[in-house]
Scaffold this motif. Sequence first.
Motif, short mmCIF file in Angstrom:
data_model
loop_
_atom_site.label_atom_id
_atom_site.label_comp_id
_atom_site.label_asym_id
_atom_site.label_seq_id
_atom_site.Cartn_x
_atom_site.Cartn_y
_atom_site.Cartn_z
N THR A 1 15.62 13.51 -109.55
CA THR A 1 16.97 12.68 -109.44
C THR A 1 17.56 12.76 -110.72
OG1 THR A 1 16.14 11.56 -107.58
CG2 THR A 1 18.10 10.59 -108.65
N ASN A 2 19.15 13.37 -110.70
CA ASN A 2 19.75 12.69 -111.91
C ASN A 2 20.16 11.52 -112.16
OD1 ASN A 2 21.30 16.03 -111.46
ND2 ASN A 2 20.15 15.77 -113.40
N ILE A 3 20.08 11.14 -113.37
CA ILE A 3 20.54 9.76 -113.57
C ILE A 3 21.52 9.81 -114.66
CG2 ILE A 3 18.33 8.57 -112.63
CD1 ILE A 3 18.29 7.68 -115.72
N MET A 4 21.60 10.76 -115.38
CA MET A 4 22.83 11.02 -116.35
C MET A 4 22.71 12.47 -116.88
SD MET A 4 21.06 11.01 -119.44
CE MET A 4 22.15 10.05 -120.81
N GLN A 5 23.89 12.79 -117.41
CA GLN A 5 24.00 14.04 -118.12
C GLN A 5 24.76 13.97 -119.63
OE1 GLN A 5 24.84 17.43 -115.60
NE2 GLN A 5 26.56 18.04 -117.11
N GLY A 6 24.52 14.92 -120.56
CA GLY A 6 25.26 14.90 -121.78
C GLY A 6 24.47 14.11 -122.84
N CYS A 7 24.96 14.09 -123.88
CA CYS A 7 24.23 13.10 -125.12
C CYS A 7 25.21 12.95 -125.97
CB CYS A 7 23.19 14.24 -125.58
SG CYS A 7 22.15 13.51 -126.61
N GLU B 1 27.79 11.49 -123.23
CA GLU B 1 26.78 10.95 -122.04
C GLU B 1 27.71 10.25 -120.88
OE1 GLU B 1 23.36 9.30 -124.22
OE2 GLU B 1 24.05 7.54 -122.89
N ILE B 2 27.30 10.73 -119.76
CA ILE B 2 28.01 10.27 -118.59
C ILE B 2 26.71 9.84 -117.63
CG2 ILE B 2 29.36 10.53 -116.62
CD1 ILE B 2 30.93 12.56 -117.97
N SER B 3 26.67 8.48 -117.02
CA SER B 3 25.67 7.81 -116.47
C SER B 3 26.14 7.63 -115.00
CB SER B 3 25.40 6.60 -116.76
OG SER B 3 24.69 6.61 -118.15
N ARG B 4 25.20 8.05 -113.97
CA ARG B 4 25.50 7.86 -112.76
C ARG B 4 25.62 6.47 -112.10
NH1 ARG B 4 21.68 10.98 -108.11
NH2 ARG B 4 22.96 10.40 -106.55
N ASP B 5 26.46 6.01 -111.30
CA ASP B 5 26.31 4.65 -110.95
C ASP B 5 24.96 4.59 -110.06
OD1 ASP B 5 28.64 2.68 -109.41
OD2 ASP B 5 26.60 2.81 -108.66
N TYR B 6 24.45 3.32 -110.62
CA TYR B 6 23.05 2.93 -110.18
C TYR B 6 22.94 2.93 -108.70
CZ TYR B 6 24.00 -2.06 -108.81
OH TYR B 6 24.71 -3.07 -108.13
N ILE C 1 22.17 6.24 -107.13
CA ILE C 1 20.60 6.59 -107.39
C ILE C 1 19.65 5.70 -106.48
CG2 ILE C 1 18.97 6.66 -109.07
CD1 ILE C 1 21.11 6.51 -111.34
N ILE C 2 19.91 4.66 -106.35
CA ILE C 2 19.13 3.85 -105.59
C ILE C 2 19.27 4.10 -103.79
CG2 ILE C 2 18.58 1.59 -104.55
CD1 ILE C 2 17.76 1.89 -107.30
N ASP D 1 16.20 -1.82 -115.57
CA ASP D 1 16.61 -2.68 -114.14
C ASP D 1 16.31 -1.47 -113.16
OD1 ASP D 1 16.91 -5.04 -115.17
OD2 ASP D 1 19.14 -4.82 -115.59
N LEU D 2 16.98 -0.21 -113.50
CA LEU D 2 16.89 0.77 -112.64
C LEU D 2 15.33 1.08 -111.99
CD1 LEU D 2 18.68 2.72 -111.22
CD2 LEU D 2 18.10 4.53 -113.31
N LEU D 3 14.46 1.10 -113.22
CA LEU D 3 12.88 1.31 -112.80
C LEU D 3 12.52 0.36 -111.93
CD1 LEU D 3 11.62 2.53 -116.11
CD2 LEU D 3 12.21 3.96 -114.30
N ARG D 4 12.87 -0.99 -112.26
CA ARG D 4 12.45 -2.00 -111.40
C ARG D 4 12.98 -2.11 -109.72
NH1 ARG D 4 11.92 -4.96 -116.46
NH2 ARG D 4 14.40 -5.04 -116.71
N MET D 5 14.21 -1.51 -109.64
CA MET D 5 14.73 -1.64 -108.64
C MET D 5 14.03 -0.32 -107.65
SD MET D 5 18.47 -1.89 -109.31
CE MET D 5 19.52 -2.25 -107.83
N ILE D 6 13.65 0.64 -108.32
CA ILE D 6 12.96 1.88 -107.80
C ILE D 6 11.62 1.55 -107.51
CG2 ILE D 6 12.27 4.24 -107.91
CD1 ILE D 6 14.79 4.71 -109.56
N ASN D 7 10.88 0.85 -108.27
CA ASN D 7 9.65 0.22 -108.13
C ASN D 7 9.51 -0.53 -106.79
OD1 ASN D 7 6.89 0.20 -109.52
ND2 ASN D 7 7.14 -1.83 -109.00
N ASP D 8 10.45 -1.09 -106.23
CA ASP D 8 10.68 -2.03 -105.11
C ASP D 8 10.99 -1.39 -103.87
OD1 ASP D 8 10.10 -4.22 -106.52
OD2 ASP D 8 12.24 -4.92 -106.85
#
Length: 473
Positions: A186-192, A208-213, A216-217, A249-256
């Motif tokens: 799953t892409n969560i962001m692109q660029g740097c 860097e561009i992040s994808r809306d959480y 992703i969820i 936070d994203l990791l915690r949400m996925i962990n659930d």
Amino acid sequence: MEYGNHNFSNLQSDQPLIHGIDFKHPEDICISAMKGYVKIFTYGCQMNDLDSLKMCSLLAQDGWRETQSLKKADIIILNTCSVRQKAYEKVLSNLGRLRPYKRRKPSLVIAVTGCVAQQEGADLIERMPHVDMVLGTHQLHRLTELVHEILIRRSPVIDTSFSEEIPSLDLVPGKEFIRPAHRAYTNIMQGCDNYCSYCIVPYVRGREISRDYQHIIEEVRKYASSGVKEIFLLGQNVNSYRGGRTFPDLLRMINDIDGIERIRFTTSHPKDMSDDLISCFASLDKLCDHIHLPFQSGSNPVLKAMNRNYTRETYLGLIEKLRAAGPGIAFSADVMVGFPGETHRDFEDTLDLMERVRFDLLFSFKYSPRPGTRSAGFIDDIPEQEKLSRLRQLQDMQKRICADIGSKRIGRVYDVLVDARSSRHEDQVFGRTTHNAIVNFSGDPSLIGSTVTVEITRANPNSLTGEQIGAMR
Ligand code: SAM
Ligand code: SF4
């Protein structure tokens, strides 16, 4: 030529996809929409692998079918990498080899996507007039639209524009493209935004561009409900993620999320390794015992010239903290030799850092200057032979470390998520431990997708061998 291994021959999907790609009813595709055959070659990193799957899905939706035969192909796509000079040269040489195919079949569409496309733009078509499409890293979602344009107008198209948003980040490959079916990327962001002095990524992938959480969820939930057990989060610099939540936070949400059993991510930058993220290795039961944390060099002057924004001491401090949070955690990393001005002493510092950390896996490269980067203006003063000799020395040392780590795993028992049948031994399957070691053992293909306990009996150079001792879960 390097062959991508994406199989998208099964178009009979009635799986609606989440964002952007929405499959038609199977009959629509099979009866009215079969347009021709596509061959896709993928070079480089996992992000390119995922982009290729997305392209496969887009084209399948539009009625194109995969072929392994270059002769049969109506569209050939090279999804490219330009991070090192060698990767770039390989793409150009393989593109050159496609000329006779175009001569024999003038209707053939040859498309170049990925980092070389972004880097070269229109110049690529000037050098290689048999190329029909140059599609940049922000414009992947336009693939089928541009194929149609070429087929109608019969003239080349180029789109290497950068945009504020990258629609293809929200595209999700169809279920039939997820192989093995229990692991999804799953892409969560692109660029740097880091601009390491040697690196072309900020120029070819953009800022860097992040994808809306929430996207992703939503995607991970759908994956979980369709049987995916392991989620692999991807980005050039995942730990600077800013998509409405922090990365921990994203990791915690996925962990659930029920159904997800394992979480991995790559790549992390040492300067963005927060205490909060480190604590996730202690608190999140699904986060795997492995981190890929590139160090690039063990020498402070070289790290400074690379603009890495950490020292060897900070890096070693991070390793210590990670080991305290997750005892047994395995480390992998990227390292470079022969950066401009790298002295023998600097190189010794790199070897010393390797000895202190003892990586389970190390990706090692010879430095090559990349156009447009800051270090391209430095004098590339380490002779090729010397770069090679340092690389060999480093790799020999890493082999010894791997053999030692492997031998210490003999007799231990691990949970192995079974990926596939072994290609060498018919009666064997292989899978991965949570610390990302590959384990081969005698077993039936019905185990694929389940987790079994395996006792390690032998350490091989790049994998382990074991015996199943626990039932599947
Ligand atoms: N984002 C990752 C990080 O921060 O380390 C690295 C991504 S880069 C695409 C993959 C690896 O390629 C780098 O870690 C580095 O070791 C290597 N690399 C990048 N530029 C290079 C160059 N000019 N010459 C040799 N190796 C290079
Ligand atoms: Fe390249 Fe540095 Fe960004 Fe990694 S962090 S992608 S090495 S610029």
